[in-house]
Design a protein around this motif. Sequence first.
Motif, PDB file in Angstrom:
ATOM      1  N   VAL A 209       0.862  -1.179   0.000  1.00 11.72           N
ATOM      2  CA  VAL A 209       0.000   0.000   0.000  1.00 11.72           C
ATOM      3  C   VAL A 209       0.899   1.230   0.000  1.00 11.72           C
ATOM      4  CG1 VAL A 209      -1.972  -1.079   1.101  1.00 11.72           C
ATOM      5  CG2 VAL A 209      -0.171  -0.136   2.526  1.00 11.72           C
ATOM      6  N   PHE A 210       0.408   2.314  -0.610  1.00 13.63           N
ATOM      7  CA  PHE A 210       1.211   3.517  -0.802  1.00 13.63           C
ATOM      8  C   PHE A 210       0.561   4.694  -0.091  1.00 13.63           C
ATOM      9  CE2 PHE A 210       2.006   0.680  -4.314  1.00 13.63           C
ATOM     10  CZ  PHE A 210       3.382   0.725  -4.463  1.00 13.63           C
ATOM     11  N   TYR A 211       1.405   5.621   0.376  1.00 17.31           N
ATOM     12  CA  TYR A 211       0.948   6.794   1.104  1.00 17.31           C
ATOM     13  C   TYR A 211       1.574   8.046   0.501  1.00 17.31           C
ATOM     14  CZ  TYR A 211       0.391   2.917   4.374  1.00 17.31           C
ATOM     15  OH  TYR A 211       0.084   1.712   4.933  1.00 17.31           O
ATOM     16  N   GLY A 212       0.910   9.170   0.761  1.00 15.39           N
ATOM     17  CA  GLY A 212       1.451  10.453   0.332  1.00 15.39           C
ATOM     18  C   GLY A 212       1.516  10.578  -1.178  1.00 15.39           C
ATOM     19  N   ILE A 213       2.596  11.146  -1.678  1.00 21.00           N
ATOM     20  CA  ILE A 213       2.731  11.383  -3.105  1.00 21.00           C
ATOM     21  C   ILE A 213       2.816  10.084  -3.888  1.00 21.00           C
ATOM     22  CG2 ILE A 213       5.253  11.479  -3.089  1.00 21.00           C
ATOM     23  CD1 ILE A 213       2.827  13.762  -5.078  1.00 21.00           C
ATOM     24  N   TRP A 214       3.198   9.004  -3.225  1.00 15.27           N
ATOM     25  CA  TRP A 214       3.260   7.709  -3.883  1.00 15.27           C
ATOM     26  C   TRP A 214       1.888   7.095  -4.111  1.00 15.27           C
ATOM     27  CZ3 TRP A 214       7.996   4.231  -2.446  1.00 15.27           C
ATOM     28  CH2 TRP A 214       9.166   4.976  -2.587  1.00 15.27           C
ATOM     29  N   ALA A 215       0.869   7.675  -3.528  1.00 15.23           N
ATOM     30  CA  ALA A 215      -0.475   7.103  -3.634  1.00 15.23           C
ATOM     31  C   ALA A 215      -1.217   7.563  -4.878  1.00 15.23           C
ATOM     32  CB  ALA A 215      -1.293   7.481  -2.391  1.00 15.23           C
ATOM     33  N   CYS A 216      -0.489   8.074  -5.867  1.00  9.73           N
ATOM     34  CA  CYS A 216      -1.151   8.550  -7.078  1.00  9.73           C
ATOM     35  C   CYS A 216      -1.688   7.404  -7.933  1.00  9.73           C
ATOM     36  CB  CYS A 216      -0.189   9.411  -7.893  1.00  9.73           C
ATOM     37  SG  CYS A 216       1.336   8.560  -8.337  1.00  9.73           S
ATOM     38  N   CYS A 217      -1.165   6.211  -7.754  1.00 14.30           N
ATOM     39  CA  CYS A 217      -1.667   5.068  -8.522  1.00 14.30           C
ATOM     40  C   CYS A 217      -2.853   4.440  -7.797  1.00 14.30           C
ATOM     41  CB  CYS A 217      -0.566   4.029  -8.717  1.00 14.30           C
ATOM     42  SG  CYS A 217       0.110   3.387  -7.181  1.00 14.30           S
ATOM     43  N   LYS A 218      -3.695   3.787  -8.554  1.00 14.92           N
ATOM     44  CA  LYS A 218      -4.869   3.137  -7.970  1.00 14.92           C
ATOM     45  C   LYS A 218      -4.459   1.839  -7.270  1.00 14.92           C
ATOM     46  CE  LYS A 218      -8.301   4.960 -11.197  1.00 14.92           C
ATOM     47  NZ  LYS A 218      -9.418   4.622 -12.139  1.00 14.92           N
ATOM     48  N   GLN A 219      -5.047   1.596  -6.127  1.00 19.62           N
ATOM     49  CA  GLN A 219      -4.757   0.404  -5.339  1.00 19.62           C
ATOM     50  C   GLN A 219      -6.057  -0.395  -5.196  1.00 19.62           C
ATOM     51  OE1 GLN A 219      -1.950   1.462  -1.970  1.00 19.62           O
ATOM     52  NE2 GLN A 219      -2.467   3.536  -2.657  1.00 19.62           N
ATOM     53  N   LYS A 220      -6.070  -1.579  -5.771  1.00 18.39           N
ATOM     54  CA  LYS A 220      -7.310  -2.324  -5.950  1.00 18.39           C
ATOM     55  C   LYS A 220      -7.408  -3.512  -4.990  1.00 18.39           C
ATOM     56  CE  LYS A 220      -7.530  -1.148 -10.879  1.00 18.39           C
ATOM     57  NZ  LYS A 220      -7.615  -1.693 -12.271  1.00 18.39           N
ATOM     58  N   THR A 275     -16.842  -3.225   4.261  1.00 18.51           N
ATOM     59  CA  THR A 275     -15.457  -3.660   4.069  1.00 18.51           C
ATOM     60  C   THR A 275     -14.570  -2.492   3.657  1.00 18.51           C
ATOM     61  OG1 THR A 275     -16.289  -5.825   3.361  1.00 18.51           O
ATOM     62  CG2 THR A 275     -13.990  -5.321   2.878  1.00 18.51           C
ATOM     63  N   ALA A 276     -15.088  -1.621   2.787  1.00 23.34           N
ATOM     64  CA  ALA A 276     -14.300  -0.464   2.355  1.00 23.34           C
ATOM     65  C   ALA A 276     -13.976   0.454   3.531  1.00 23.34           C
ATOM     66  CB  ALA A 276     -15.070   0.297   1.272  1.00 23.34           C
ATOM     67  N   ILE A 277     -14.919   0.634   4.427  1.00 23.71           N
ATOM     68  CA  ILE A 277     -14.656   1.472   5.601  1.00 23.71           C
ATOM     69  C   ILE A 277     -13.642   0.805   6.518  1.00 23.71           C
ATOM     70  CG2 ILE A 277     -15.732   2.388   7.700  1.00 23.71           C
ATOM     71  CD1 ILE A 277     -18.194   3.019   6.067  1.00 23.71           C
ATOM     72  N   LEU A 278     -13.742  -0.514   6.702  1.00 26.08           N
ATOM     73  CA  LEU A 278     -12.764  -1.218   7.527  1.00 26.08           C
ATOM     74  C   LEU A 278     -11.364  -1.129   6.921  1.00 26.08           C
ATOM     75  CD1 LEU A 278     -12.101  -3.046   9.937  1.00 26.08           C
ATOM     76  CD2 LEU A 278     -12.736  -5.017   8.512  1.00 26.08           C
ATOM     77  N   VAL A 279     -11.250  -1.283   5.612  1.00 28.71           N
ATOM     78  CA  VAL A 279      -9.960  -1.171   4.934  1.00 28.71           C
ATOM     79  C   VAL A 279      -9.375   0.228   5.136  1.00 28.71           C
ATOM     80  CG1 VAL A 279      -8.887  -1.074   2.647  1.00 28.71           C
ATOM     81  CG2 VAL A 279     -10.380  -2.984   3.243  1.00 28.71           C
ATOM     82  N   ASP A 280     -10.204   1.253   5.052  1.00 31.54           N
ATOM     83  CA  ASP A 280      -9.732   2.617   5.241  1.00 31.54           C
ATOM     84  C   ASP A 280      -9.157   2.805   6.643  1.00 31.54           C
ATOM     85  OD1 ASP A 280      -9.282   5.338   4.824  1.00 31.54           O
ATOM     86  OD2 ASP A 280     -11.303   5.882   5.474  1.00 31.54           O
ATOM     87  N   PHE A 281      -9.853   2.314   7.656  1.00 28.48           N
ATOM     88  CA  PHE A 281      -9.367   2.466   9.027  1.00 28.48           C
ATOM     89  C   PHE A 281      -8.098   1.647   9.262  1.00 28.48           C
ATOM     90  CE2 PHE A 281     -13.275   4.571  10.045  1.00 28.48           C
ATOM     91  CZ  PHE A 281     -13.034   5.255  11.220  1.00 28.48           C
ATOM     92  N   MET A 282      -8.017   0.481   8.672  1.00 28.10           N
ATOM     93  CA  MET A 282      -6.869  -0.383   8.922  1.00 28.10           C
ATOM     94  C   MET A 282      -5.605   0.092   8.214  1.00 28.10           C
ATOM     95  SD  MET A 282      -8.414  -4.255   8.774  1.00 28.10           S
ATOM     96  CE  MET A 282      -6.747  -4.901   8.704  1.00 28.10           C
ATOM     97  N   LEU A 283      -5.708   0.499   6.956  1.00 31.52           N
ATOM     98  CA  LEU A 283      -4.531   0.712   6.121  1.00 31.52           C
ATOM     99  C   LEU A 283      -4.181   2.170   5.880  1.00 31.52           C
ATOM    100  CD1 LEU A 283      -5.109  -2.084   3.450  1.00 31.52           C
ATOM    101  CD2 LEU A 283      -3.780  -2.197   5.559  1.00 31.52           C
ATOM    102  N   TRP A 284      -5.166   3.083   5.917  1.00 28.24           N
ATOM    103  CA  TRP A 284      -4.863   4.470   5.567  1.00 28.24           C
ATOM    104  C   TRP A 284      -5.164   5.460   6.684  1.00 28.24           C
ATOM    105  CZ3 TRP A 284      -6.241   1.204   1.535  1.00 28.24           C
ATOM    106  CH2 TRP A 284      -5.315   1.157   0.466  1.00 28.24           C
ATOM    107  N   TYR A 285      -5.617   4.978   7.814  1.00 33.28           N
ATOM    108  CA  TYR A 285      -5.904   5.904   8.893  1.00 33.28           C
ATOM    109  C   TYR A 285      -4.605   6.281   9.617  1.00 33.28           C
ATOM    110  CZ  TYR A 285      -8.251   8.087  12.817  1.00 33.28           C
ATOM    111  OH  TYR A 285      -8.679   8.996  13.748  1.00 33.28           O
TER     112      TYR A 285
END
Length: 301
Positions: A209-220, A275-285
Amino acid sequence: MSVGPHAGSDYPPSYESTGQPAHVSYPVVTQPGQAPMYQPGPVVIMTQPQSFPMTGLPAAGANFPASLQILAQTDFVQMKRDLSLIKCCIGWETNARYDILDKDDHRLFYAVEKSDCCSRFQFWGRRGFDIRIFDNANVEVMRIRRHVKACQGVCCACSDCCAHEVMILAPVDEVAAHVQQQHACCKPSYSIMDAFERETLRVDGPCCVFYGIWACCKQKFKVKSRTVNAPGEGKITKVWSGILKEMCCCSDAKNFEIDFPNHLDAKGKAGVLGTAILVDFMLWYNRRVCGCAFASLAACV
């Protein structure tokens, strides 16, 4: 003596020939100086036509919000987490809020988190919450519930007691689905189960998973059915949220796109949304640095 086709019958001829009661007149007998007596006439009973519910919709009076039918009829939504100005300005952790939009950016629902202040500062993305989802008429149609676990994520879901999980209620007094993190060495994996905890869908994410400026690509994250010969598959995609949301050191606002599998009903799609909300809290919060990380390790912190 009666003769003819109705001879010997106790009913008037008009009853047997038409099947309807005959209108028979009776003489009114009065005494001198007395008002005429009322004679009852034929009684007519009026009935209303019976209506039946339309096929595919809940019966009248069923505890099923009509707005959830909108979710059943759409196959794509956007989920955007709002930018908290209070958090950006003073760093105070606030309740999360999401807007759920269709492909034309029309709002279908909005979601508001309910959690206590201590949990937000102590457990951050691992905190327990109730996320209440409302339609545009401010009627609550869905609820996503998560209980805090002190050990969750530490063992990377090696045991059920430490796995991240949420429960989806749709409507709010009826369990629609469960989502549970599954053990995986490299890729994050989630199991979507029905109200009886039978697995119906599996969600598998990328290795990194990518953060910040590296997150410009889509992560599926691919959403696959566990049913044999189920038509099509869906996906949850983390998309670029803009330079302000991605680079702000105090912002957790992220954007997601959700493509639902074709065969799902409203409750199944509610499970994918949870699931999308759980993924957001786990990986990008609370990810405030630029870079990347192994998804399986990011889910354990």
